[in-house]
Design an enzyme around this catalytic site. Sequence first.
Site, PDB file in Angstrom:
ATOM      1  N   ARG A   1      -0.527  -8.058 -21.144  1.00  0.00           N
ATOM      2  CA  ARG A   1      -1.322  -7.714 -22.328  1.00  0.00           C
ATOM      3  C   ARG A   1      -0.562  -6.719 -23.216  1.00  0.00           C
ATOM      4  O   ARG A   1      -0.955  -6.499 -24.371  1.00  0.00           O
ATOM      5  CB  ARG A   1      -2.679  -7.144 -21.967  1.00  0.00           C
ATOM      6  CG  ARG A   1      -2.681  -5.800 -21.320  1.00  0.00           C
ATOM      7  CD  ARG A   1      -4.071  -5.374 -20.925  1.00  0.00           C
ATOM      8  NE  ARG A   1      -4.926  -5.108 -22.078  1.00  0.00           N
ATOM      9  CZ  ARG A   1      -4.921  -3.946 -22.750  1.00  0.00           C
ATOM     10  NH1 ARG A   1      -4.074  -2.992 -22.420  1.00  0.00           N
ATOM     11  NH2 ARG A   1      -5.733  -3.762 -23.757  1.00  0.00           N
TER      12      ARG A   1
ATOM     13  N   ASP B   1      -3.862   0.364 -29.008  1.00  0.00           N
ATOM     14  CA  ASP B   1      -3.014   1.457 -29.517  1.00  0.00           C
ATOM     15  C   ASP B   1      -3.810   2.760 -29.560  1.00  0.00           C
ATOM     16  O   ASP B   1      -3.336   3.798 -29.158  1.00  0.00           O
ATOM     17  CB  ASP B   1      -2.538   1.119 -30.937  1.00  0.00           C
ATOM     18  CG  ASP B   1      -1.525  -0.010 -30.878  1.00  0.00           C
ATOM     19  OD1 ASP B   1      -1.247  -0.636 -31.906  1.00  0.00           O
ATOM     20  OD2 ASP B   1      -1.040  -0.259 -29.739  1.00  0.00           O
TER      21      ASP B   1
ATOM     22  N   PRO C   1       0.831  -1.216   0.000  1.00  0.00           N
ATOM     23  CA  PRO C   1       0.000   0.000   0.000  1.00  0.00           C
ATOM     24  C   PRO C   1       0.863   1.262   0.000  1.00  0.00           C
ATOM     25  O   PRO C   1       0.457   2.316  -0.458  1.00  0.00           O
ATOM     26  CB  PRO C   1      -0.804  -0.116   1.301  1.00  0.00           C
ATOM     27  CG  PRO C   1      -0.622  -1.494   1.799  1.00  0.00           C
ATOM     28  CD  PRO C   1       0.633  -2.035   1.209  1.00  0.00           C
TER      29      PRO C   1
ATOM     30  N   GLU D   1       1.006  -8.405   8.126  1.00  0.00           N
ATOM     31  CA  GLU D   1       1.301  -6.959   8.126  1.00  0.00           C
ATOM     32  C   GLU D   1       2.415  -6.627   7.128  1.00  0.00           C
ATOM     33  O   GLU D   1       2.856  -5.486   7.049  1.00  0.00           O
ATOM     34  CB  GLU D   1       1.736  -6.518   9.533  1.00  0.00           C
ATOM     35  CG  GLU D   1       0.686  -6.756  10.615  1.00  0.00           C
ATOM     36  CD  GLU D   1      -0.643  -6.103  10.254  1.00  0.00           C
ATOM     37  OE1 GLU D   1      -1.659  -6.809  10.288  1.00  0.00           O
ATOM     38  OE2 GLU D   1      -0.654  -4.895   9.902  1.00  0.00           O
TER      39      GLU D   1
HETATM   40  N1  LIG Z   1      -2.283  -1.272  -3.401  1.00  0.00           N
HETATM   41  C1  LIG Z   1      -2.282  -2.177  -2.337  1.00  0.00           C
HETATM   42  C2  LIG Z   1      -1.314  -3.156  -2.048  1.00  0.00           C
HETATM   43  C3  LIG Z   1      -1.748  -3.781  -0.904  1.00  0.00           C
HETATM   44  C4  LIG Z   1      -1.057  -4.836  -0.135  1.00  0.00           C
HETATM   45  C5  LIG Z   1       0.103  -5.414  -0.611  1.00  0.00           C
HETATM   46  C6  LIG Z   1       0.759  -6.389   0.139  1.00  0.00           C
HETATM   47  C7  LIG Z   1       0.246  -6.772   1.375  1.00  0.00           C
HETATM   48  C8  LIG Z   1       0.670  -7.678   2.373  1.00  0.00           C
HETATM   49  C9  LIG Z   1      -0.255  -7.605   3.391  1.00  0.00           C
HETATM   50  N2  LIG Z   1      -1.204  -6.689   3.082  1.00  0.00           N
HETATM   51  C10 LIG Z   1      -0.922  -6.179   1.848  1.00  0.00           C
HETATM   52  C11 LIG Z   1      -1.592  -5.198   1.098  1.00  0.00           C
HETATM   53  N3  LIG Z   1      -2.900  -3.223  -0.532  1.00  0.00           N
HETATM   54  N4  LIG Z   1      -3.219  -2.248  -1.418  1.00  0.00           N
END
Ligand SMILES: Nc1cc(-c2ccc3cc[nH]c3c2)n[nH]1
Length: 248
Positions: free
Chosen positions: A159, A174, A90, A117
């Site tokens: 893709r 395109d 995130p 986490e």
């Molecule tokens: N854009 C986004 C990525 C994630 C994400 C990515 C990896 C992990 C591992 C544990 N929780 C996660 C959440 N949430 N939103």
Amino acid sequence: MRIDIITIFPEYFSPLELSLIGKARASGLLDIRLHDLRSWTHDRHNTVDDTPYGGGPGMVMKPEPWGEALDAVTGGGEEGATPRLIVPAPSGLPFTQQRADRLAAEPWLVFACGRYEGIDSRVAEDAAGRMPVEHLSIGDYVLAGGESATLVMVETVSRLLPGVLGNAESAVQDSFATGAMAHLLEGPVYTKPPVWRDREVPPVLLSGNHGAVDRWRRDQALRATARNRPELLDRFTDDDLDRRDQEV
Ligand SMILES: Nc1cc(-c2ccc3cc[nH]c3c2)n[nH]1
């Protein structure tokens, strides 16, 4: 392109056996390899997580299995090639079409799918000493793990590879990626029948007047963009918009 995906849920990626990506894998265009992180655990319970240092909720993925998995997966490159490691997070850089275009030019990507986490931060730090590492986010919302984000990124990148999309689709792609429609949202699309539940297809699309059709489609794309993503219109100066009028 070779793509390795390390995850505790390999079955999450069965959709990559379907449709265009499935066909691309069967034809050898795409070499996607799935790896179960638990293959690199050595205890009876195949433990991949532990409590976070400093306290706090949830669990953190242990570094040892990840270190061994990345050594095993990335050590087997042809002629000592090294991949680009993508870590969905995130907190990562935004995954955009532009970044997908860039990743599509890479010969080898490895995706590290975290859970809980997240992955002990030393794993990416250690890997960065041997290969490029990118933390990428697919949007401002929190998933339960990296697998969904990896599916999105693998589909978006795959893709773009020559030969993965059929001729028709790649022609459509395109027109939206470049030229007068670049960076605009797609407008409405229609197919037969010409009338359905008393709803007619816009007559211009049946007119055979390709210039009028192109102008109508660009107008619809501008309307959709102004309605749903007005900030994308900021990319265009008034001159650009006027020039686009001439182009289409
Ligand atoms: N854009 C986004 C990525 C994630 C994400 C990515 C990896 C992990 C591992 C544990 N929780 C996660 C959440 N949430 N939103």
